[in-house]
Enzyme design. Structure first.
Site, short mmCIF file in Angstrom:
data_model
loop_
_atom_site.label_atom_id
_atom_site.label_comp_id
_atom_site.label_asym_id
_atom_site.label_seq_id
_atom_site.Cartn_x
_atom_site.Cartn_y
_atom_site.Cartn_z
N ARG A 40 0.79 -1.23 0.00
CA ARG A 40 0.00 0.00 0.00
C ARG A 40 0.83 1.28 0.00
NH1 ARG A 40 -4.40 -0.71 4.66
NH2 ARG A 40 -4.86 1.42 4.05
N HIS A 86 -7.66 -4.86 -7.04
CA HIS A 86 -7.44 -4.10 -5.80
C HIS A 86 -8.73 -4.07 -4.97
CE1 HIS A 86 -4.77 -1.34 -3.66
NE2 HIS A 86 -5.80 -0.54 -3.44
N TYR A 130 -19.15 11.25 -13.31
CA TYR A 130 -19.18 12.40 -14.20
C TYR A 130 -17.89 12.57 -15.01
CZ TYR A 130 -23.15 13.75 -11.30
OH TYR A 130 -24.35 13.77 -10.64
#
Length: 862
Positions: A40, A86, A130
Site C-alpha cells: 500500500r 485491488h 461524471y
C-alpha cells in the site's frame, strides 16, 4: 458459576484456538505492517509506483483505454481495478486516479483526465460517474513492452487473473514524479524531478557507474516541482542525494508591481508544492485582520485562465516590499520546509536510498527488461524464420508438395509425408498446409525471402545485445533519449544557491531610526521623519514628554540592522540590535533601559556606538571623566554576554564619558569643564586589550572634569556651548598639537551670565547641530549660522534657553543634501553624538510635503 462454565470450555473444540495474547498481537501487527509496507504505502524502486497506481495503469491498459482511444468513464476504470486487482474502497482508488491526472500534483501526469479533476485551490474532483479518463502518453512508456515477458506476473487476489508485479518503466518514474506515503513505523517523501534532467543523469551513470553525486548534480541539480517555486540553498539537496534524507526550503515566486503614490503590489505567481492556495489566502486574511501584517492594505484573487495561481497583495504607501515578503515567508506557507526521505522497496525490502543507489536499481531493472525483451524478440524471430524457411522449401518443390497433399486422406497423413519427404518440423508443415494459393506467385516468394533476410539480421542483432553489455546499455540510453525528446518540458522550479533562514532581522525594514536615551534611563527609537529643521535661534519643538528632573542625554541616528554597543559609566559594554529597542511616538518617554540591559545599581549608559561590523584595523578610543584614555581594536567587541563585557577598567571614583571610533593618523581632542582643550595624535595611545585601564589623556585638577572627547579631523571646527545656550566654533587648526597628558589651552572665555561650559563637538560647516536641554527641548540649526570666533572669545547665543532650563547635550545631524566628499562620507560616525542621515527630523504630512506650522503649539502636542 460463570467461571465454572468458562473453565469447562474445551480449548480443542472446533473453531476455538488457544494462543498467547502477546505473541498473537506481535504476529498480527507484523503481518499488518508488512502488508501496509509491501502492498500500500511504499513505492517500488524500479517503476516508482505503489500497487494501487500500478493496478490503475494496468487496468486501463488492459481495457484498451489508451491515448489513441476516446476517454472512458472513470467509474468503469475504478470498477475494473477494485473488481479485478485491488479489493479496497472505490473512493480510495478514485482519489489515487485523480491525483495521477493532476498537473499540479504530478510532474508528468500519467492519466489524461476529462472533466473536473480538482484544483490547486483544494477543490475536490467531481464524482467518478461524471469524469472521464484515459492513459496519458507518458504512461504508455511505463507500460511499453509489457506483453514481451519483460516482468514477472502474479495471480490477483482471487487467482482468477494475472497482474504484473512491476511495470517495465522505460523512464525513472520514481524520481520524475516522486512519491509520498506513510507506512507503519516509516514514511517516504521523494520530490519530483525534471524528466529530461533525470534521463540525463541516468545516461551519465550508464556511461560511468562510478560517477559521483557532484557530477550527477551538474545535470540533475535538484528537484523540479510541478507548481514551480524556488528551492533555497543546495545543502538540503546535497544531503538528500548523498544520504537519502535532507531538508528543503521552498519559497513562492513573486513579482513586484510598482503602483501610483508610492504604493506597490506583490503578485504571487507560483506557490510551494502541495500548498493549498485557498488556505493560503485565508491565512493571509487572518494575519491582516490580526494586525500582524499592517503594511498590507488588501489581498485579492488574481487567478485566471492564463495565470491560475496569481495572488495579488496590495501594499500601503511607502511599505517596503522585501520586508513584507520576509514577514510573509515567516508567517505563511509562501515558504515551507520540505523533508526529503527517499525510502523505497528494493526486492520487497524498504531501503533509504541515495540518488546513485536509486539510479543504480533503476538501471539494473532496465537491463533486466532489455534482456527479457530481447530474449522474447529473439525467440519470436527465430520461430518466424523457421516457418519462413519451411515455406520457401515448399515453394521450391510446390508440384511435389501439392501431389503429396492431394494423395493424402487426412491432414495428419499429409503432414507426416511432408515431414518424411522434406525433413520439416510439425510447425513448418502446419504452415505449409495453411498456405494460401496467392503465396505461389513470384512476388509473394520475393517477399518471403526479404522477410527471412530481415529476420536473420534481427536475430544476429538480438544475440549481440545479449552478449554485449556495452551495446545493451547503449540501447537503454537511446530509448531514454527518445522519451526525453518526446516528453521533456522546461524546468519550473528555480534553485537558489543561497540558503535563507529567516531571522528576526529579515522582518525589519532597514531604515534610519532616531534613538534617544534620557538621563533617567529611558530609551526609545522612532523614524527620522519625526523632527523637522528650524533656523538658528528657534524655540524648537517638544521631543519627549519627560518626568520631572529628567532630560534627554543621548540622541543618535542608526540603521535598524546596526549593532548598538552600550557603554556604561562602570566601563562595561552591552550589545543589542537597533530593532530590538522599543519603538515609540515622539511624545512617549520610552522604555526603561534596565528592562533591556542587566545594569547594576547606579550604573548608567554613557556612550553608544552604532556599527554593522567589527573591523580589526579600526579602534575604539575610550575617555574617562578623570582624563584617562584607552585605544582597543573593534574586533575585540564582536561578542556578547548576557551580563555584558568589560570594556575598560576604571580607577575608583572615575567613570566612562565617551567612546569614539578612531583610525590611524587621526587627532583626539578633549575638553574640560575648566574651558580648556587639548589635541594629540591617536598614536600617542598604543592599542591595548579589552580588559585594561589605559593611559593619561588629559590632566585635570580635582574639581574639574573632562566634558567630552572627540576625533578632530582636518578642516573641522571645535564647537562648544554653555549651559545658557551661548556657543561658538573655532577651527581645529588654531589648537596646537600636544603630547597626551597635558592640561591643554583655553577654548572659551566663560562668564556667570553664560553659565558653565557644558558640551563640546567637532563639526564641519555643512553639519547641523541638534541641541538638547534638560527640559527635553530639541532644536536643529546649521553650523554655518553659528559665529566662527577665536579660541579666547565668549561666543554668541545659539539657543534661546528658558530661565529654569539649561543645555545638556549636543548632537550633529549631517545633511546629505549638501555636497560632501567621499572621504567625508566614509569618515562620518554614527554614535550618540554623531548623526549620519540626510534630511532627518522632518515631519511630513500625508502628501509628503514639509509641515510648516510650529509643532510646539500644535494640537498634536496637547
Amino acid at each position: 458459576m460463570a467461571e465454572q462454565k468458562f473453565d469447562e470450555i474445551d480449548s480443542g473444540a472446533a473453531g476455538v484456538k488457544s494462543a498467547e495474547l502477546g505473541k498473537e498481537m506481535r504476529t498480527s501487527f507484523l503481518e499488518y505492517s508488512m502488508s501496509v509496507i509491501m502492498s500500500r504505502a511504499l513505492p517500488d524502486v524500479r517503476d516508482g509506483l505503489k500497487p494501487v497506481h500500478r493496478r490503475i495503469l494496468y487496468a486501463m491498459y488492459d481495457s484498451g483505454i489508451t491515448p489513441n482511444r476516446p476517454h472512458s468513464k472513470s467509474a468503469r476504470t475504478v470498477g475494473d481495478v477494485i473488481g479485478k486487482y485491488h479489493p479496497h474502497g472505490d473512493f480510495a482508488v478514485y482519489d489515487t486516479m485523480v491525483r495521477l491526472a493532476q498537473d499540479f500534483s504530478m510532474r508528468v501526469p500519467l492519466v489524461d483526465g476529462h472533466g473536473n479533476f480538482g484544483s490547486i485551490d483544494g477543490d475536490s474532483a467531481a464524482a467518478m460517474r461524471y469524469t472521464e479518463a484515459r492513459l496519458a502518453k507518458p504512461a504508455m512508456e511505463l507500460l511499453r513492452d509489457l506483453e514481451k515477458e519483460t516482468v514477472d506476473w502474479r495471480p490477483n487476489y482471487d487467482e482468477s487473473l494475472q497482474e504484473p508485479e512491476v511495470l517495465p518503466a522505460r523512464f525513472p518514474n520514481l524520481l520524475v514524479n516522486g512519491s509520498n506515503g506513510i507506512a507503519v513505523g516509516m514514511a517516504t517523501n521523494i520530490p519530483p524531478h525534471n524528466l529530461g534532467e533525470t534521463i540525463d543523469a541516468t545516461c551519465l551513470m550508464l556511461d560511468n557507474p562510478d560517477v559521483t553525486t557532484e557530477e550527477l548534480m551538474k545535470v540533475l541539480p535538484g528537484p523540479d516541482f510541478p507548481t514551480g517555486g524556488i528551492v533555497m540553498g543546495r545543502k538540503g539537496i546535497i544531503d538528500a542525494y548523498e544520504t537519502g534524507r535532507g531538508s528543503l526550503t521552498i519559497r513562492a515566486k513573486h513579482k513586484i508591481v510598482e503602483g501610483k503614490n508610492g504604493k506597490s503590489s506583490i503578485v504571487i505567481t507560483e506557490i510551494p508544492y502541495q500548498v493549498n492556495r485557498t488556505n493560503l489566502m485565508q491565512k493571509l486574511g487572518e494575519l491582516i485582520r490580526e494586525k500582524k501584517l499592517p503594511e498590507i492594505s488588501n489581498v485579492h484573487d488574481g487567478a485566471d485562465r492564463n495565470s491560475p495561481v496569481d495572488i495579488i497583495i496590495e501594499l500601503k504607501q511607502n511599505a517596503i516590499p522585501q520586508v513584507v515578503l520576509n514577514k510573509l515567508y515567516k508567517h505563511t506557507q509562501l515558504q515551507v520546509g520540505w523533508g526529503v526521505n527517499m525510502l523505497a522497496l528494493v526486492d520487497g525490502v524498504p531501503h533509504t536510498l541515495s540518488l546513485k543507489e536509486m539510479l543504480f536499481h533503476y538501471i539494473k531493472h532496465q537491463e533486466d527488461v532489455i534482456i527479457r525483451r530481447t530474449r522474447y524478440d529473439l525467440r519470436k524471430a527465430e520461430e518466424r524464420a523457421h516457418i519462413l524457411e519451411g515455406l520457401l522449401v515448399a515453394l521450391d518443390n510446390i508440384d511435389e508438395v501439392i501431389a503429396i497433399i492431394r494423395g493424402s486422406q487426412t491432414d495428419k497423413e499429409a503432414s507426416a509425408k511432408l515431414i518424411e519427404r522434406f525433413n520439416l518440423s510439425e510447425a513448418q508443415t502446419a504452415a505449409i498446409l495453411e498456405m494460401r494459393l496467392r503465396r505461389l506467385t513470384g512476388l509473394e516468394r520475393h517477399k518471403l525471402e526479404d522477410e527471412l533476410k530481415e529476420l536473420r539480421e534481427k536475430i544476429a542483432y538480438y544475440k549481440q545485445i545479449l552478449s554485449d553489455e556495452v551495446l545493451m546499455r547503449q540501447v537503454i540510453k537511446e530509448e531514454l533519449q527518445e522519451i526525453k525528446n518526446k516528453f521533456n518540458t522546461p524546468r519550473r522550479t528555480l534553485l537558489s544557491a543561497a540558503a535563507k533562514d529567516l531571522d528576526m532581522e529579515d522582518l525589519i525594514a532597514e531604515e534610519d531610526m532616531v534613538v534617544t536615551v534620557t538621563k533617567a534611563g529611558y530609551v526609545k527609537r522612532l523614524p527620522v521623519a519625526t523632527y523637522r529643521q528650524q533656523k538658528r535661534g528657534g524655540k524648537g519643538m517638544q521631543g519627549v514628554n519627560l518626568k520631572d528632573n529628567d532630560f534627554v542625554e543621548h540622541l543618535f541616528v542608526a540603521s535598524t540592522h546596526s549593532y548598538m554597543l552600550f557603554f556604561s559609566t562602570a566601563g562595561k559594554v552591552y550589545r543589542l540590535k537597533v530593532y530590538e529597542l522599543p519603538e515609540a511616538s515622539r511624545h512617549a518617554r520610552g522604555t526603561a533601559i534596565v528592562n533591556l540591559l542587566p545594569l547594576a545599581k547606579g550604573e548608567t549608559i554613557s556612550a553608544i556606538i552604532a556599527t554593522k561590523d567589527f573591523p580589526e584595523d579600526e579602534f575604539l578610543m575610550f575617555g574617562t571623566e578623570q582624563g584617562m584614555v584607552k585605544k582597543t581594536s573593534m574586533s575585540l567587541y564582536d561578542r556578547t554576554r548576557r551580563d555584558g563585557l568589560i570594556a575598560i577598567n576604571l580607577k575608583e571614583g572615575d567613570s566612562l564619558i565617551a567612546v569614539r571610533r578612531v583610525k590611524r593618523g587621526e587627532k583626539v581632542m578633549m575638553v574640560s569643564s575648566a574651558g580648556k582643550a587639548i589635541m594629540w595624535d591617536e598614536a600617542e595611545a598604543r592599542a591595548m586589550g579589552r580588559d585594561t585601564m589605559g593611559v593619561r589623556g588629559m590632566t585635570v585638577p580635582g574639581d574639574v572634569k573632562v566634558l567630552g572627547m572627540e576625533i578632530a579631523k582636518p578642516d573641522t571646527e571645535l564647537f562648544v556651548i554653555t549651559e545658557k545656550g551661548y556657543g561658538k566654533r573655532t577651527p581645529v587648526s588654531e589648537y596646537p598639537e600636544h603630547h597626551r597628558g597635558g592640561q591643554g589651552v583655553f577654548t572659551i572665555t566663560m562668564t556667570e551670565k553664560k553659565g558653565l561650559l557644558t558640551a563640546m563637538k567637532v563639526v564641519r560647516e555643512a553639519d547641523e547641530l541638534m541641541i538638547i536641554s534638560e527640559e527635553g527641548v530639541v532644536i536643529r540649526t546649521p553650523v554655518e549660522d553659528v559665529s566662527q570666533l577665536g579660541r579666547s572669545t565668549q561666543g554668541v547665543r545659539v539657543m534661546n534657553v528658558a530661565e529654569e532650563d539649561k543645555v545638556t547635550a549636543v548632537a550633529i545631524a549631517t545633511d546629505s543634501t549638501k555636497e560632501k566628499s567621499s572621504e567625508d562620507s566614509e569618515d562620518a560616525e554614527t554614535d550618540f553624538e554623531q548623526l549620519e542621515s540626510g534630511d532627518v527630523f522632518v515631519d511630513e504630512d500625508a502628501d509628503g510635503e514639509d509641515v510648516d506650522e510650529d509643532f510646539e503649539s500644535s494640537e498634536a502636542d496637547q
